[in-house]
Design an enzyme around this catalytic site. Structure first.
Site, PDB file in Angstrom:
ATOM      1  N   LYS A 188      72.235  61.470 -16.629  1.00 34.86           N
ATOM      2  CA  LYS A 188      72.353  62.601 -15.697  1.00 34.86           C
ATOM      3  C   LYS A 188      73.799  63.094 -15.679  1.00 34.86           C
ATOM      4  O   LYS A 188      74.695  62.433 -15.168  1.00 34.86           O
ATOM      5  CB  LYS A 188      71.954  62.218 -14.265  1.00 34.86           C
ATOM      6  N   CYS A 296      90.171  59.286 -12.817  1.00 39.14           N
ATOM      7  CA  CYS A 296      89.988  58.167 -11.884  1.00 39.14           C
ATOM      8  C   CYS A 296      91.201  57.236 -11.892  1.00 39.14           C
ATOM      9  O   CYS A 296      91.547  56.656 -10.870  1.00 39.14           O
ATOM     10  CB  CYS A 296      88.718  57.406 -12.221  1.00 39.14           C
ATOM     11  N   GLU A 393      92.241  58.956  -2.626  1.00 38.44           N
ATOM     12  CA  GLU A 393      92.206  59.605  -3.938  1.00 38.44           C
ATOM     13  C   GLU A 393      92.168  61.121  -3.746  1.00 38.44           C
ATOM     14  O   GLU A 393      91.247  61.643  -3.122  1.00 38.44           O
ATOM     15  CB  GLU A 393      90.941  59.131  -4.667  1.00 38.44           C
TER      16      GLU A 393
HETATM   17  P1  NDP Z   1      80.253  61.978  -7.061  1.00 35.92           P
HETATM   18  O1  NDP Z   1      80.423  60.529  -6.993  1.00 35.92           O
HETATM   19  O2  NDP Z   1      79.476  62.655  -5.993  1.00 35.92           O
HETATM   20  O3  NDP Z   1      79.557  62.389  -8.458  1.00 35.92           O
HETATM   21  C1  NDP Z   1      79.444  61.584  -9.609  1.00 35.92           C
HETATM   22  C2  NDP Z   1      78.048  61.698 -10.195  1.00 35.92           C
HETATM   23  O4  NDP Z   1      77.085  61.112  -9.305  1.00 35.92           O
HETATM   24  C3  NDP Z   1      77.579  63.126 -10.404  1.00 35.92           C
HETATM   25  O5  NDP Z   1      76.735  63.190 -11.528  1.00 35.92           O
HETATM   26  C4  NDP Z   1      76.802  63.387  -9.136  1.00 35.92           C
HETATM   27  O6  NDP Z   1      75.908  64.440  -9.246  1.00 35.92           O
HETATM   28  C5  NDP Z   1      76.094  62.067  -8.935  1.00 35.92           C
HETATM   29  N1  NDP Z   1      75.679  61.792  -7.562  1.00 35.92           N
HETATM   30  C6  NDP Z   1      76.078  62.401  -6.410  1.00 35.92           C
HETATM   31  N2  NDP Z   1      75.463  61.829  -5.349  1.00 35.92           N
HETATM   32  C7  NDP Z   1      74.668  60.836  -5.834  1.00 35.92           C
HETATM   33  C8  NDP Z   1      73.805  59.880  -5.230  1.00 35.92           C
HETATM   34  N3  NDP Z   1      73.643  59.796  -3.906  1.00 35.92           N
HETATM   35  N4  NDP Z   1      73.166  58.993  -6.031  1.00 35.92           N
HETATM   36  C9  NDP Z   1      73.336  59.024  -7.362  1.00 35.92           C
HETATM   37  N5  NDP Z   1      74.130  59.923  -7.992  1.00 35.92           N
HETATM   38  C10 NDP Z   1      74.807  60.806  -7.239  1.00 35.92           C
HETATM   39  O7  NDP Z   1      81.631  62.670  -7.193  1.00 35.92           O
HETATM   40  P2  NDP Z   1      81.998  64.152  -6.690  1.00 35.92           P
HETATM   41  O8  NDP Z   1      81.688  65.076  -7.756  1.00 35.92           O
HETATM   42  O9  NDP Z   1      81.394  64.478  -5.371  1.00 35.92           O
HETATM   43  O10 NDP Z   1      83.548  63.976  -6.476  1.00 35.92           O
HETATM   44  C11 NDP Z   1      84.032  63.477  -5.238  1.00 35.92           C
HETATM   45  C12 NDP Z   1      85.208  62.603  -5.391  1.00 35.92           C
HETATM   46  O11 NDP Z   1      84.830  61.491  -6.196  1.00 35.92           O
HETATM   47  C13 NDP Z   1      86.376  63.194  -6.141  1.00 35.92           C
HETATM   48  O12 NDP Z   1      87.223  63.893  -5.293  1.00 35.92           O
HETATM   49  C14 NDP Z   1      87.021  61.964  -6.684  1.00 35.92           C
HETATM   50  O13 NDP Z   1      87.841  61.404  -5.716  1.00 35.92           O
HETATM   51  C15 NDP Z   1      85.888  61.036  -6.950  1.00 35.92           C
HETATM   52  N6  NDP Z   1      85.462  61.005  -8.356  1.00 35.92           N
HETATM   53  C16 NDP Z   1      85.822  59.939  -9.108  1.00 35.92           C
HETATM   54  C17 NDP Z   1      85.491  59.901 -10.429  1.00 35.92           C
HETATM   55  C18 NDP Z   1      85.864  58.779 -11.302  1.00 35.92           C
HETATM   56  O14 NDP Z   1      85.982  58.976 -12.513  1.00 35.92           O
HETATM   57  N7  NDP Z   1      86.024  57.591 -10.799  1.00 35.92           N
HETATM   58  C19 NDP Z   1      84.770  60.990 -11.076  1.00 35.92           C
HETATM   59  C20 NDP Z   1      84.376  62.046 -10.187  1.00 35.92           C
HETATM   60  C21 NDP Z   1      84.731  62.024  -8.879  1.00 35.92           C
HETATM   61  P3  NDP Z   1      76.403  65.927  -8.879  1.00 35.92           P
HETATM   62  O15 NDP Z   1      77.575  66.226  -9.730  1.00 35.92           O
HETATM   63  O16 NDP Z   1      75.262  66.741  -9.278  1.00 35.92           O
HETATM   64  O17 NDP Z   1      76.723  65.913  -7.411  1.00 35.92           O
END
Ligand code: NDP
Length: 484
Positions: A188, A296, A393
């Site tokens: 996904k 990250c 973060e």
């Molecule tokens: P999320 O954790 O929401 O998104 C990561 C992935 O998980 C996306 O594919 C998202 O889908 C999906 N997702 C969202 N909610 C759920 C759920 N309840 N169960 C399973 N999968 C889910 O990150 P965000 O895009 O909201 O970013 C928010 C914050 O997260 C950022 O500001 C950053 O701090 C952190 N982040 C950290 C990352 C890393 O590499 N460690 C990467 C991205 C974000 P969808 O995109 O469709 O919402």
């Protein structure tokens, strides 16, 4: 003899836009299930964050599509696992080669869909994605050596959820080891960056992978939550925020489903007084402004030894004012667009909190395009460890500076975080670098470099940064069950 004073030359940059006319995107992309692109009931446009223009319509999967993908993956898995090892490796090599062949197109699409500078998608994301497939193709017939000569078997069907900061690269980090180990996978992609995952679907078709081996289901967080909870999934691999990671872990508590989580971070980049300071400044810039800070393991907490604090901050600020912010498709751009309006709001809210809590903010004065989502590179000084900008973060081009006097204080401050993903150490003394590295609770510690990634090296976190490793032989283990 008189020495002639050299005139300062101010170099200007002519625009250097990458061509987009060689990209053949479809108006609409279906779901990739059972080796075919299939229609969906719902389509949502994916937006270019640098222009706010729609690029293509993307099918979003619903619960029945998750079920169909699981059925296809379950049916395909025993045959995929039973293939002669060299045969399975052949498909991974094909994917790697096809990524290389389409690298220019993939780089441009990654930049259009996500906002990152073309220089990064072209030189980092896409070559590394190919390198991961090459690396794990090489492991397929040597799995036993990757797990200390134990007898192993694949887990079965894996659900893989990836974020928007490195869309194709994260897909490669997840798919390559899973497939190498004989699992089938359902990927996904993130809501804001589905395009390169769908182009990877085309590549998978062209590589003639057996139908059902990989399915790609775009959608939002609700779809991710359905995939996590769907019966028939043997393992979930997730990269994203700590909040969602927690939700997934709670949902799977008491279930036999395996889980690995690669979550957020607030990584310390530590500069000692004996470091090569100019080199360190380049490392600081790469550590926090690479991919607009949407990383990250970004070096977002900069710890500088007090004796060189002012010198480093002055050099850093001078260097920051040379960063070119703007059109991500321009080959001279250093800092591109923020990935989404939502992410821009998160960055703005945390930066505002930093100012309100009393830290000193300096943002580079640059002309930002009228449309799209942008944030100027920002430096916070006078930061206290209790400020939100020192703890949370930000996931944007914002660095918070803290100081320390002794090595012990540097270690204590660096470890004073619920996260433990990465760290950087800048020093001229090898022994000191190793001593500090072994005292840091961080999955990756870079010495005199930062944000350096290689498919042969393990990556992953401690504490709230998650568990499980990706990359190298350690990245095989989360996709295998030890039989004996
Ligand atoms: P999320 O954790 O929401 O998104 C990561 C992935 O998980 C996306 O594919 C998202 O889908 C999906 N997702 C969202 N909610 C759920 C759920 N309840 N169960 C399973 N999968 C889910 O990150 P965000 O895009 O909201 O970013 C928010 C914050 O997260 C950022 O500001 C950053 O701090 C952190 N982040 C950290 C990352 C890393 O590499 N460690 C990467 C991205 C974000 P969808 O995109 O469709 O919402």
């Amino acid at each position: 003899m008189t020495t002639e004073t050299r005139t300062t030359i101010t170099w200007d940059y002519a625009p250097a836009p990458e061509a987009t006319d060689h990209i053949r995107l479809k108006d609409r992309y279906g779901l990739f299930i059972g080796g075919e692109f299939v229609p969906s009931e719902r389509y949502v446009p994916t937006i270019n964050p640098a222009t706010e223009e729609p690029i293509a319509e993307i099918a979003w999967a619903g619960p029945q599509d998750v079920q169909r993908a699981i059925e296809a993956a379950r049916e395909a898995q025993p045959r995929w696992a039973a293939l002669p090892e060299r045969e399975r490796a052949k498909y991974l090599f094909r994917i790697a080669r096809l990524i290389q062949e389409r690298s220019r197109e993939l780089a441009v699409v990654e930049t259009m869909d996500g906002g990152k500078p073309l220089r990064e998608s072209r030189d980092v994301d896409i070559p590394l994605a190919a390198a991961h497939f090459f690396h794990y193709a090489g492991w397929v017939d040597k799995l036993v050596y990757g797990v200390n000569a134990r007898e192993v078997r694949p887990l079965g069907v894996v659900g893989q959820i990836v974020p928007w900061n490195f869309p194709l690269l994260m897909a490669a980090w997840k798919l390559a080891p899973a497939l190498a180990c004989g699992n089938t996978a359902i990927l996904k992609p993130a809501e804001t960056t589905p395009l390169t995952a769908l182009l990877l679907g085309e590549i998978i078709q062209e590589a003639e992978l057996p139908p059902g081996t990989v399915s790609i289901l775009p959608g939002d967080g609700a779809l991710g939550a359905q995939l996590v909870r769907a019966p028939g999934i043997d393992k979930i691999a997730f990269t994203g925020s700590t909040g969602v990671g927690r939700d997934i872990q709670a949902a799977l508590a008491g279930q036999p489903t395996r889980l690995t989580l690669e979550l957020g971070g607030k990584s310390a980049n530590i500069v000692f007084e004996d470091a090569a300071l100019d080199q360190a400044v380049e490392g600081i810039v790469n550590g926090i402004f690479f991919n607009q800070g949407h990383v990250c393991c970004a070096g977002s907490r900069l710890l500088i030894q007090e004796s060189v604090q002012h010198e480093v901050i002055n050099k850093l600020w001078r260097r920051m004012s040379l960063l070119r912010v703007g059109d991500p498709l321009d080959k001279n751009t250093d800092v591109g667009a923020i990935n989404s309006a939502e992410q821009l709001q998160r960055i703005e809210a945390l930066v505002q909190a930093g100012e309100e809590e009393g830290a000193h903010r300096q943002s580079v004065a640059c002309e930002l395009p009228a449309r799209g989502y942008w944030f100027a590179p920002t430096l916070f000084t006078d930061v206290s460890p209790v400020h939100r900008i020192a703890k949370e973060e930000i996931f944007g081009p914002v660095v918070s500076v803290l100081s320390f006097r002794t090595q012990a204080e540097a270690i204590e401050k660096a470890n004073n975080s619920p996260y433990g993903l990465a760290a950087g150490i800048w020093t001229d003394k090898g022994a000191k670098a190793f001593e500090v590295a072994s005292a840091l609770k961080a999955g990756v510690v870079w010495q005199n470099t930062y944000n350096h990634f290689d498919p042969t090296a393990a990556f992953g976190g401690y504490k709230e940064s998650g568990f499980g490793r990706e990359g190298g032989p350690a990245g095989l283990r989360p996709y295998l069950e030890i039989v004996r």
